[in-house]
Design a protein around this motif. Structure first.
Motif, PDB file in Angstrom:
ATOM      1  N   ASN A  16     -20.180  -0.176  -5.377  1.00 46.52           N
ATOM      2  CA  ASN A  16     -20.558  -1.587  -5.325  1.00 46.52           C
ATOM      3  C   ASN A  16     -19.372  -2.543  -5.347  1.00 46.52           C
ATOM      4  N   GLU A  17     -18.266  -2.105  -4.846  1.00 45.97           N
ATOM      5  CA  GLU A  17     -17.082  -2.955  -4.798  1.00 45.97           C
ATOM      6  C   GLU A  17     -16.600  -3.064  -3.354  1.00 45.97           C
ATOM      7  N   ILE A  18     -17.464  -3.613  -2.492  1.00 46.82           N
ATOM      8  CA  ILE A  18     -17.162  -3.728  -1.073  1.00 46.82           C
ATOM      9  C   ILE A  18     -16.857  -5.180  -0.741  1.00 46.82           C
ATOM     10  N   GLY A  19     -15.762  -5.373  -0.039  1.00 42.11           N
ATOM     11  CA  GLY A  19     -15.436  -6.696   0.467  1.00 42.11           C
ATOM     12  C   GLY A  19     -15.293  -6.625   1.970  1.00 42.11           C
ATOM     13  N   TYR A  20     -15.322  -7.774   2.622  1.00 41.86           N
ATOM     14  CA  TYR A  20     -15.070  -7.791   4.057  1.00 41.86           C
ATOM     15  C   TYR A  20     -14.478  -9.126   4.464  1.00 41.86           C
ATOM     16  N   SER A  21     -13.795  -9.074   5.587  1.00 36.00           N
ATOM     17  CA  SER A  21     -13.191 -10.265   6.179  1.00 36.00           C
ATOM     18  C   SER A  21     -13.414 -10.175   7.678  1.00 36.00           C
ATOM     19  N   TYR A  22     -13.658 -11.278   8.308  1.00 35.10           N
ATOM     20  CA  TYR A  22     -13.751 -11.296   9.774  1.00 35.10           C
ATOM     21  C   TYR A  22     -12.367 -11.376  10.407  1.00 35.10           C
TER      22      TYR A  22
ATOM     23  N   ALA B  35      -7.479  -0.612   2.267  1.00 33.94           N
ATOM     24  CA  ALA B  35      -8.113   0.684   2.055  1.00 33.94           C
ATOM     25  C   ALA B  35      -9.596   0.498   1.761  1.00 33.94           C
ATOM     26  N   VAL B  36     -10.381   1.521   2.125  1.00 36.99           N
ATOM     27  CA  VAL B  36     -11.818   1.520   1.865  1.00 36.99           C
ATOM     28  C   VAL B  36     -12.283   2.968   1.746  1.00 36.99           C
ATOM     29  N   SER B  37     -13.186   3.226   0.821  1.00 36.98           N
ATOM     30  CA  SER B  37     -13.730   4.583   0.701  1.00 36.98           C
ATOM     31  C   SER B  37     -14.756   4.813   1.799  1.00 36.98           C
ATOM     32  N   ARG B  38     -14.919   6.061   2.176  1.00 34.49           N
ATOM     33  CA  ARG B  38     -15.910   6.401   3.203  1.00 34.49           C
ATOM     34  C   ARG B  38     -17.319   6.043   2.753  1.00 34.49           C
ATOM     35  N   GLU B  39     -17.577   6.211   1.461  1.00 34.95           N
ATOM     36  CA  GLU B  39     -18.894   5.856   0.930  1.00 34.95           C
ATOM     37  C   GLU B  39     -19.172   4.364   1.106  1.00 34.95           C
ATOM     38  N   ASN B  40     -18.160   3.534   0.874  1.00 36.46           N
ATOM     39  CA  ASN B  40     -18.344   2.097   1.036  1.00 36.46           C
ATOM     40  C   ASN B  40     -18.484   1.704   2.508  1.00 36.46           C
ATOM     41  N   VAL B  41     -17.828   2.426   3.393  1.00 36.04           N
ATOM     42  CA  VAL B  41     -18.023   2.189   4.831  1.00 36.04           C
ATOM     43  C   VAL B  41     -19.474   2.475   5.191  1.00 36.04           C
ATOM     44  N   GLY B  42     -19.978   3.629   4.740  1.00 32.70           N
ATOM     45  CA  GLY B  42     -21.362   3.995   5.005  1.00 32.70           C
ATOM     46  C   GLY B  42     -22.341   2.986   4.445  1.00 32.70           C
ATOM     47  N   GLU B  43     -22.103   2.542   3.220  1.00 35.48           N
ATOM     48  CA  GLU B  43     -22.977   1.547   2.590  1.00 35.48           C
ATOM     49  C   GLU B  43     -22.962   0.242   3.379  1.00 35.48           C
ATOM     50  N   PHE B  44     -21.779  -0.192   3.795  1.00 38.21           N
ATOM     51  CA  PHE B  44     -21.665  -1.435   4.554  1.00 38.21           C
ATOM     52  C   PHE B  44     -22.399  -1.320   5.891  1.00 38.21           C
ATOM     53  N   MET B  45     -22.228  -0.196   6.578  1.00 39.12           N
ATOM     54  CA  MET B  45     -22.902  -0.005   7.860  1.00 39.12           C
ATOM     55  C   MET B  45     -24.421   0.038   7.681  1.00 39.12           C
ATOM     56  N   TYR B  46     -24.882   0.705   6.637  1.00 39.23           N
ATOM     57  CA  TYR B  46     -26.310   0.778   6.349  1.00 39.23           C
ATOM     58  C   TYR B  46     -26.877  -0.621   6.091  1.00 39.23           C
TER      59      TYR B  46
ATOM     60  N   ILE C 290     -23.790  -9.767  13.599  1.00 36.18           N
ATOM     61  CA  ILE C 290     -24.002  -9.554  15.033  1.00 36.18           C
ATOM     62  C   ILE C 290     -22.891 -10.225  15.831  1.00 36.18           C
ATOM     63  N   ARG C 291     -22.303  -9.431  16.743  1.00 39.01           N
ATOM     64  CA  ARG C 291     -21.176  -9.822  17.587  1.00 39.01           C
ATOM     65  C   ARG C 291     -19.959 -10.231  16.740  1.00 39.01           C
ATOM     66  N   LYS C 292     -19.798  -9.511  15.636  1.00 34.56           N
ATOM     67  CA  LYS C 292     -18.680  -9.730  14.720  1.00 34.56           C
ATOM     68  C   LYS C 292     -17.937  -8.417  14.513  1.00 34.56           C
ATOM     69  N   MET C 293     -16.707  -8.523  13.993  1.00 35.79           N
ATOM     70  CA  MET C 293     -15.859  -7.363  13.722  1.00 35.79           C
ATOM     71  C   MET C 293     -15.311  -7.436  12.303  1.00 35.79           C
ATOM     72  N   PRO C 294     -16.155  -7.240  11.305  1.00 35.00           N
ATOM     73  CA  PRO C 294     -15.662  -7.318   9.927  1.00 35.00           C
ATOM     74  C   PRO C 294     -14.686  -6.190   9.591  1.00 35.00           C
ATOM     75  N   ILE C 295     -13.651  -6.523   8.848  1.00 34.42           N
ATOM     76  CA  ILE C 295     -12.761  -5.513   8.256  1.00 34.42           C
ATOM     77  C   ILE C 295     -13.308  -5.255   6.867  1.00 34.42           C
ATOM     78  N   VAL C 296     -13.681  -4.011   6.602  1.00 32.02           N
ATOM     79  CA  VAL C 296     -14.310  -3.654   5.325  1.00 32.02           C
ATOM     80  C   VAL C 296     -13.257  -3.039   4.411  1.00 32.02           C
ATOM     81  N   PHE C 297     -13.328  -3.377   3.123  1.00 30.95           N
ATOM     82  CA  PHE C 297     -12.338  -2.852   2.169  1.00 30.95           C
ATOM     83  C   PHE C 297     -12.948  -2.722   0.781  1.00 30.95           C
ATOM     84  N   ASN C 298     -12.321  -1.883  -0.045  1.00 25.50           N
ATOM     85  CA  ASN C 298     -12.681  -1.810  -1.465  1.00 25.50           C
ATOM     86  C   ASN C 298     -12.094  -3.035  -2.146  1.00 25.50           C
ATOM     87  N   LYS C 299     -12.899  -3.704  -2.965  1.00 24.40           N
ATOM     88  CA  LYS C 299     -12.394  -4.876  -3.703  1.00 24.40           C
ATOM     89  C   LYS C 299     -11.408  -4.458  -4.760  1.00 24.40           C
TER      90      LYS C 299
END
Length: 138
Positions: free
Chosen positions: A95-101, A109-120, A129-138
């Protein structure tokens, strides 16, 4: 990706998927890339500049792949989201996911679990939609 590898199998796969989705009138595509794929919102900061620069030097074929994926997705008629990640090999922090456009700095850095959670969550909530967020661990 090896420096010696040639061809663009990841981009080729994306082209097939996009073509099939458009033919079947499917709209939503969520995929992964690195910040080498540039967002229109990107500003110059460490998380938007360094990964692409390093990929171009260290992994030129991987760099070409991401640039081709970027162009394929942009030209498509799909409602796409490109989840950009950097270093998905770190410890999971629940539960420590951040993102930036790309408009503000992101951590590197980001864990694979957090990538999966963000995608879900992106799929379920139909966001980014039509965005490219950079996902990271907070």
């Amino acid at each position: 990706m090896s420096r010696k590898r040639k061809g663009t199998p990841i981009a080729n796969g994306h082209a097939v998927i996009i073509k099939a989705m458009e033919k079947l009138h499917k709209k939503r595509l969520i995929t992964l890339a690195t910040p080498t794929a540039r967002s229109k919102e990107d500003k110059s900061n460490i998380s938007t500049v360094v990964p692409g620069f390093m990929a171009k030097i260290l992994f030129p074929n991987g760099y070409r792949e991401m640039k081709e994926v970027e162009q394929l997705i942009r030209k498509s008629s799909l409602e796409w989201t490109v989840v950009r990640i950097i270093n998905p090999n770190v410890k999971h922090v629940k539960n420590e996911i951040g993102y930036s456009y790309g408009d503000k700095p992101a951590k590197m850095a980001v864990s694979r679990e957090n990538v999966g959670e963000f995608m879900y969550r992106t799929a379920i909530d139909n966001t980014h939609i039509r965005k490219m967020p950079i996902v990271f661990n907070k």
